[in-house]
Design an enzyme around this catalytic site. Structure first.
Site, PDB file in Angstrom:
ATOM      1  N   PHE A 153       0.861  -1.192  -0.469  1.00  0.00           N
ATOM      2  CA  PHE A 153      -0.135  -0.113   0.132  1.00  0.00           C
ATOM      3  C   PHE A 153       1.113   0.846  -0.438  1.00  0.00           C
ATOM      4  O   PHE A 153       1.320   0.998   1.026  1.00  0.00           O
ATOM      5  CB  PHE A 153      -0.635   0.149   0.954  1.00  0.00           C
ATOM      6  CG  PHE A 153      -1.900   1.059   0.817  1.00  0.00           C
ATOM      7  CD1 PHE A 153      -3.093   1.214   0.308  1.00  0.00           C
ATOM      8  CD2 PHE A 153      -1.818   2.171   1.849  1.00  0.00           C
ATOM      9  CE1 PHE A 153      -4.030   2.207   0.661  1.00  0.00           C
ATOM     10  CE2 PHE A 153      -2.010   3.530   1.645  1.00  0.00           C
ATOM     11  CZ  PHE A 153      -3.451   3.141   1.666  1.00  0.00           C
ATOM     12  N   LYS A 192       2.355  10.101   7.981  1.00  0.00           N
ATOM     13  CA  LYS A 192       1.880   9.545   8.586  1.00  0.00           C
ATOM     14  C   LYS A 192       2.085  10.843  10.327  1.00  0.00           C
ATOM     15  O   LYS A 192       1.675  11.603  10.579  1.00  0.00           O
ATOM     16  CB  LYS A 192       1.945   8.130   8.981  1.00  0.00           C
ATOM     17  CG  LYS A 192       1.305   8.081   8.068  1.00  0.00           C
ATOM     18  CD  LYS A 192      -0.242   6.836   8.586  1.00  0.00           C
ATOM     19  CE  LYS A 192      -0.730   6.204   7.740  1.00  0.00           C
ATOM     20  NZ  LYS A 192      -1.127   5.621   6.193  1.00  0.00           N
ATOM     21  N   ASP A 217       9.050   2.731   2.164  1.00  0.00           N
ATOM     22  CA  ASP A 217       7.878   3.543   2.240  1.00  0.00           C
ATOM     23  C   ASP A 217       7.415   2.840   3.543  1.00  0.00           C
ATOM     24  O   ASP A 217       7.418   2.063   4.369  1.00  0.00           O
ATOM     25  CB  ASP A 217       6.404   2.554   1.680  1.00  0.00           C
ATOM     26  CG  ASP A 217       5.299   3.609   1.558  1.00  0.00           C
ATOM     27  OD1 ASP A 217       5.878   3.943   3.028  1.00  0.00           O
ATOM     28  OD2 ASP A 217       4.395   3.453   1.164  1.00  0.00           O
TER      29      ASP A 217
END
Ligand code: PLP
Length: 383
Positions: free
Chosen positions: A131, A244, A216
């Site tokens: 993702f 995030k 990532d």
């Protein structure tokens, strides 16, 4: 109309919603509009690593906004400068420069562009179940026909291979391979931890064939897995995507780059990227992580949590896995109803695919709070 009706009426219907209205939070606890308390094991999908309502970050945001709220990167700014230096200092030694942006998808977009520009090659190898976000470029890297199909055609040059299977990945490499993009622990894809040897082989292959390794760490960054960055437990990437939890809850992304990266001036920019307010929030958040030993706590509490879960006897559990405070409970059936039950029992958890309950509590969570979560899990997973 009440809150729920207003949101349902005036926003696009894109998020599967839980039927509560959250209005407050402190530490690892969230409050709804009825005054009910929940232990947060979602952290807004890994945003709230330092917990809710932190005073240090609140003050940094307030003070910086009054001093200078915005400063486009055409001008120098001391807060941005300090954060750039800090991030280069904290990340692996080969990463020496940073690009600031505003989200995880944008960090991935940047990394894809930097990889193509720096190598002169076009193909990117990604992983199944990976993702990486949902903007056009990042979406092409994200696994999942259900996400991609409505928005076809995808950006060309990206292909997917099975995660943790080196031979499959090696077979996909050719002279056009610019980069390999992966998460050290797949989050959305079911909390799947990379094998150390797998990443060591990839690092070697990348070195030999002039391929860039993009990690990532949008979800795994800032202590989540028991080290400040998960890559510390594996190998160093050439490009490291962060977002995030980077700025204590404010929107911010960053791409850390090694000396192998070179991009033409003006080829990639961002209006809000590196704005002083978010940089001040990030510096304050990093200070909180360090001063309150949150990385150590993630490791200690994460190990305790994982061990207790592995001891939990339930016919419904297929496997418990994770790293630090990034934990997945794979069930033999759909996990959605259990996440709903947990909410009714005062615990907010996430899904990761159809059958996995994902737990991402704030890193300051206490042993007592974990025990309360364990009790709720035992109750809902009992026959
Ligand atoms: C959340 C996430 C993204 C996307 O971040 P956004 O800020 O939603 O664009 C990318 N990669 C990983 C691993 C993520 O968890």
């Amino acid at each position: 109309m009440n809150t729920k009706e207003l949101e349902q009426t005036y926003e696009l219907d894109l998020y599967p919603r839980r039927d509560i209205v959250l209005v407050g939070g402190k530490g690892a606890v969230l409050f709804d509009d009825q005054g009910k308390e929940y232990i947060d094991c979602a952290s807004n999908v890994g945003v709230s690593n330092i917990g809710h309502g932190d005073n240090t970050v609140a003050k940094a945001i307030h003070d910086q906004y009054l001093k200078l709220g915005n400063c486009y990167s055409m001008f120098y700014n001391p807060v941005r400068a300090a954060l750039a230096e800090k991030l280069v200092e904290l990340t692996p030694a080969n990463l020496s420069r940073v690009f600031f942006c505003n989200s995880g998808s944008e960090a991935v977009e940047g990394a894809l562009k930097f990889a193509r520009a720096s190598t002169g090659k076009q193909e990117i190898i990604c992983c199944m179940r990976g993702f990486h976000g949902k903007t056009m470029g990042a979406l092409a890297a994200t696994w999942g026909p259900e996400y991609q199909k409505p928005f076809a055609p995808m950006l060309p040059g990206l292909k997917h291979v099975p995660f943790n299977k080196f031979e499959k990945l090696e077979a996909a490499v050719n002279e056009q391979t610019a980069a390999i993009l992966l998460e050290p622990v797949q989050g959305e894809g079911g909390v799947r931890v990379a094998e150390v040897q797998y990443l060591e082989k990839i690092r070697k292959l990348c070195n030999e064939q002039n391929i860039l390794l993009i990690m990532d760490e949008v979800q795994t960054g800032f202590g989540r897995t028991g080290t400040l960055f998960a890559c510390e437990q594996f190998v160093s990437p050439d490009l490291l995507c962060l977002a995030k939890s980077l700025a204590g809850g404010l929107p911010m992304g960053a791409v850390l780059c090694s000396e192998k990266i070179s991009v033409p001036s003006r080829s990639h920019t961002s209006t809000f990227g590196g704005s002083p307010v978010v940089c001040a929030a990030a510096l304050a958040s990093i200070k909180v992580i360090q001063d309150e030993n949150l990385v150590e706590n993630a490791k200690t509490q994460g190990n305790y949590f994982l061990e207790e879960l592995q001891r939990l006897e339930s016919q419904k559990i297929r496997e418990v896995r994770g790293l630090g405070l990034m934990i997945g409970i794979e069930l033999k059936e759909k996990a959605g109803p259990y996440v709903q039950d947990l909410m009714e029992n005062g615990v907010l958890a996430l899904l990761a695919g159809a059958t996995v309950i994902r737990l991402l509590p704030p890193l300051l969570i206490s042993k007592a709070e974990i025990d309360t979560v364990l009790k709720a899990l035992k109750k809902v997973l009992a026959e």
